[in-house]
Design a protein around this motif. Structure first.
Motif, mmCIF file in Angstrom:
data_model
loop_
_atom_site.group_PDB
_atom_site.id
_atom_site.type_symbol
_atom_site.label_atom_id
_atom_site.label_comp_id
_atom_site.label_asym_id
_atom_site.label_seq_id
_atom_site.Cartn_x
_atom_site.Cartn_y
_atom_site.Cartn_z
ATOM 1 N N ARG A 315 0.846 -1.199 0.000
ATOM 2 C CA ARG A 315 0.000 0.000 0.000
ATOM 3 C C ARG A 315 0.870 1.233 0.000
ATOM 4 N N THR A 316 0.291 2.331 -0.468
ATOM 5 C CA THR A 316 0.979 3.611 -0.327
ATOM 6 C C THR A 316 0.172 4.496 0.625
ATOM 7 N N PHE A 317 0.881 5.347 1.328
ATOM 8 C CA PHE A 317 0.293 6.347 2.220
ATOM 9 C C PHE A 317 0.941 7.688 1.884
ATOM 10 N N PRO A 318 0.215 8.801 2.046
ATOM 11 C CA PRO A 318 0.900 10.092 1.923
ATOM 12 C C PRO A 318 1.899 10.269 3.078
ATOM 13 N N LEU A 319 2.925 11.085 2.840
ATOM 14 C CA LEU A 319 3.944 11.319 3.877
ATOM 15 C C LEU A 319 3.317 11.707 5.216
ATOM 16 N N SER A 320 2.261 12.529 5.154
ATOM 17 C CA SER A 320 1.641 13.013 6.405
ATOM 18 C C SER A 320 1.039 11.871 7.224
ATOM 19 N N GLU A 321 0.827 10.705 6.590
ATOM 20 C CA GLU A 321 0.263 9.560 7.315
ATOM 21 C C GLU A 321 1.322 8.491 7.604
ATOM 22 N N ALA A 322 2.541 8.946 7.856
ATOM 23 C CA ALA A 322 3.628 8.000 8.139
ATOM 24 C C ALA A 322 3.309 7.138 9.366
ATOM 25 N N ALA A 323 2.607 7.702 10.341
ATOM 26 C CA ALA A 323 2.285 6.926 11.545
ATOM 27 C C ALA A 323 1.340 5.770 11.198
ATOM 28 N N GLN A 324 0.332 6.036 10.356
ATOM 29 C CA GLN A 324 -0.570 4.959 9.935
ATOM 30 C C GLN A 324 0.198 3.909 9.131
ATOM 31 N N ALA A 325 1.135 4.371 8.323
ATOM 32 C CA ALA A 325 1.936 3.437 7.524
ATOM 33 C C ALA A 325 2.770 2.539 8.444
ATOM 34 N N GLN A 326 3.404 3.138 9.460
ATOM 35 C CA GLN A 326 4.199 2.322 10.402
ATOM 36 C C GLN A 326 3.313 1.376 11.207
ATOM 37 N N GLN A 327 2.091 1.846 11.501
ATOM 38 C CA GLN A 327 1.150 0.979 12.230
ATOM 39 C C GLN A 327 0.844 -0.272 11.403
ATOM 40 N N ARG A 328 0.674 -0.092 10.085
ATOM 41 C CA ARG A 328 0.396 -1.240 9.230
ATOM 42 C C ARG A 328 1.603 -2.205 9.216
ATOM 43 N N LEU A 329 2.801 -1.646 9.179
ATOM 44 C CA LEU A 329 4.004 -2.499 9.211
ATOM 45 C C LEU A 329 4.074 -3.266 10.535
ATOM 46 N N GLU A 330 3.786 -2.584 11.626
ATOM 47 C CA GLU A 330 3.812 -3.237 12.946
ATOM 48 C C GLU A 330 2.751 -4.331 13.054
ATOM 49 N N SER A 331 1.612 -4.125 12.381
ATOM 50 C CA SER A 331 0.499 -5.081 12.501
ATOM 51 C C SER A 331 0.792 -6.401 11.811
ATOM 52 N N GLY A 332 1.697 -6.375 10.841
ATOM 53 C CA GLY A 332 1.996 -7.600 10.097
ATOM 54 C C GLY A 332 0.928 -7.964 9.081
ATOM 55 N N ALA A 333 -0.021 -7.075 8.822
ATOM 56 C CA ALA A 333 -1.108 -7.373 7.872
ATOM 57 C C ALA A 333 -0.668 -7.217 6.425
ATOM 58 N N HIS A 334 0.489 -6.595 6.212
ATOM 59 C CA HIS A 334 0.913 -6.266 4.858
ATOM 60 C C HIS A 334 1.461 -7.471 4.111
ATOM 61 N N PHE A 335 1.426 -7.397 2.773
ATOM 62 C CA PHE A 335 2.176 -8.321 1.917
ATOM 63 C C PHE A 335 2.980 -7.448 0.970
ATOM 64 N N GLY A 336 4.277 -7.392 1.172
ATOM 65 C CA GLY A 336 5.126 -6.536 0.348
ATOM 66 C C GLY A 336 5.420 -5.217 1.055
ATOM 67 N N LYS A 337 5.912 -4.270 0.268
ATOM 68 C CA LYS A 337 6.415 -3.039 0.853
ATOM 69 C C LYS A 337 5.341 -1.988 1.031
ATOM 70 N N ILE A 338 5.414 -1.275 2.136
ATOM 71 C CA ILE A 338 4.564 -0.127 2.411
ATOM 72 C C ILE A 338 5.367 1.114 2.029
ATOM 73 N N VAL A 339 4.756 1.981 1.232
ATOM 74 C CA VAL A 339 5.512 3.089 0.643
ATOM 75 C C VAL A 339 4.809 4.426 0.950
ATOM 76 N N LEU A 340 5.593 5.414 1.336
ATOM 77 C CA LEU A 340 5.086 6.776 1.490
ATOM 78 C C LEU A 340 5.238 7.487 0.150
ATOM 79 N N SER A 341 4.165 8.145 -0.306
ATOM 80 C CA SER A 341 4.314 8.985 -1.501
ATOM 81 C C SER A 341 4.449 10.419 -1.024
ATOM 82 N N VAL A 342 5.397 11.129 -1.625
ATOM 83 C CA VAL A 342 5.789 12.436 -1.096
ATOM 84 C C VAL A 342 5.529 13.496 -2.149
#
Ligand SMILES: [Zn+2]
Length: 342
Positions: A315-342
């Motif tokens: 998934r991609t998240f805007p830079l301003s949602e870096a905390a939500q992006a890190q939360q997804r990484l911590e949750s282990g729900a992801h498959f593949g890379k989580i990316v911030l779009s800037v």
């Protein structure tokens, strides 16, 4: 510029999207306008704080960057403003014997971009010109940001440390992790047999779609028994380990005689046991691995640019949602890379 920084260690709440000074651009460096920055577990460790490692504050994480060159310092002649690039995430002295041998990840001054330096959770990042890798047209910024650290790490683990051959059967733990999805693709490209693990049925399907020959659920299957069954009782030649305490004992027991376990991390904890009788009687090799050298990244990137390797973007998240992006990484729900779009 806008950046996501933390001023103290802690939970997701310490991440602040705020104004920060533009980076200085020392001689020999290039300023990059960040367009995408992928997350890594290293970002979580930095934010939480590490024993015996001082993280400069306020801190900007982010090792995996793609963007456009904004400024080149005097003396840098090989790159132009506006050029599309991705960044090699390893920083090193560039002058010692290991650096000159292309083994920069063994340099005494080795650092990872965004670890003890400022990284890519920002609109701008400055790096030495040696870290620039030009992007061909047709490779978008999000995919490019998802590539370097995971594929460099998996390449060094499999090709350099474990000496992978097409005769090997490789067990890849956590297929949906950055290293997992990269290791499956690299091992299959070099014609090894791959057994991959994941926790959920949909992740097992995705591991198969990436090329895994067999998949094992680490929630419902007995890993050691299933691996034995899949290998006619022999075990695997190589285990790609990065999970740590939760899987270590089973990873060792999955190895065939003469097997190699290569590890680049310990997401679930670093304290573990080892029965030395397994180590000597079965002639096992335990191999540590950290990042990789720039020549390895360039070889992997060539396969990426030719379409033979392709990073999986969750998934991609805007830079301003870096905390939500890190939360997804911590949750282990992801498959593949989580990316911030800037
Ligand atoms: Zn060096």
């Amino acid at each position: 510029m806008k950046a996501v920084r933390f001023h103290q260690h802690g939970g997701l709440e310490v991440l602040r999207h705020e104004d920060a000074p533009d980076p200085s651009v020392p001689p020999g460096s290039v300023l990059v306008r960040v367009r995408a920055c992928a997350l890594n577990h290293l970002d979580l460790w930095q934010r939480r704080g590490l024993d015996r490692v001082t993280i400069p504050m306020p801190h900007i994480s982010g090792a995996d960057v793609a963007g456009e060159i904004a400024t080149v310092s005097p003396g840098v002649t090989e790159y132009q403003v506006g050029q599309r690039v991705m960044l090699q995430p390893g920083l090193s002295c560039g002058r010692c014997a290991r650096c000159l041998a292309g083994e920069d990840n063994y340099c005494a001054r080795y650092d990872v971009l965004g670890y003890q330096s400022s990284g890519g959770y920002a609109e701008l990042v400055a790096v030495p010109a040696a870290n620039i890798i030009p992007l061909p047209d047709g490779i978008d910024f999000v995919e490019a940001a998802a590539f370097p650290l995971s594929f460099l790490t998996a390449w060094h683990m499999l090709m350099t440390r474990a000496g992978l051959t097409e005769r090997d059967t490789v067990l890849v733990l956590a297929a949906g992790s950055g290293v997992g999805q990269a290791a499956i693709q690299i091992a299959k490209f070099f014609r090894a047999r791959v057994i991959a693990t994941a926790g959920h049925a949909n992740k097992l399907d995705r591991a198969k779609a990436l090329g895994a020959d067999d998949v094992v659920s680490h929630t419902t299957d007995d890993l050691v028994a299933t691996v034995r069954k899949l290998t006619a009782g022999r075990g695997v030649d190589v285990v790609v380990e990065h999970v740590g305490a939760a899987t270590w004992d089973r990873s060792v027991r999955c190895l065939a005689r003469g097997g190699r376990l290569v590890t680049c991390g310990a997401t679930t904890g670093h304290d573990t046991r080892l029965d030395l009788r397994h180590l000597f009687a079965r002639q096992l090799s335990l191999l540590g691995s950290y990042m990789g050298g720039k020549p390895e990244l360039l070889r992997a990137a060539d396969l990426f640019f030719r379409g033979a390797l392709r990073p999986v973007v969750d998934r991609t998240f805007p830079l301003s949602e870096a905390a939500q992006a890190q939360q997804r990484l911590e949750s282990g729900a992801h498959f593949g890379k989580i990316v911030l779009s800037v």
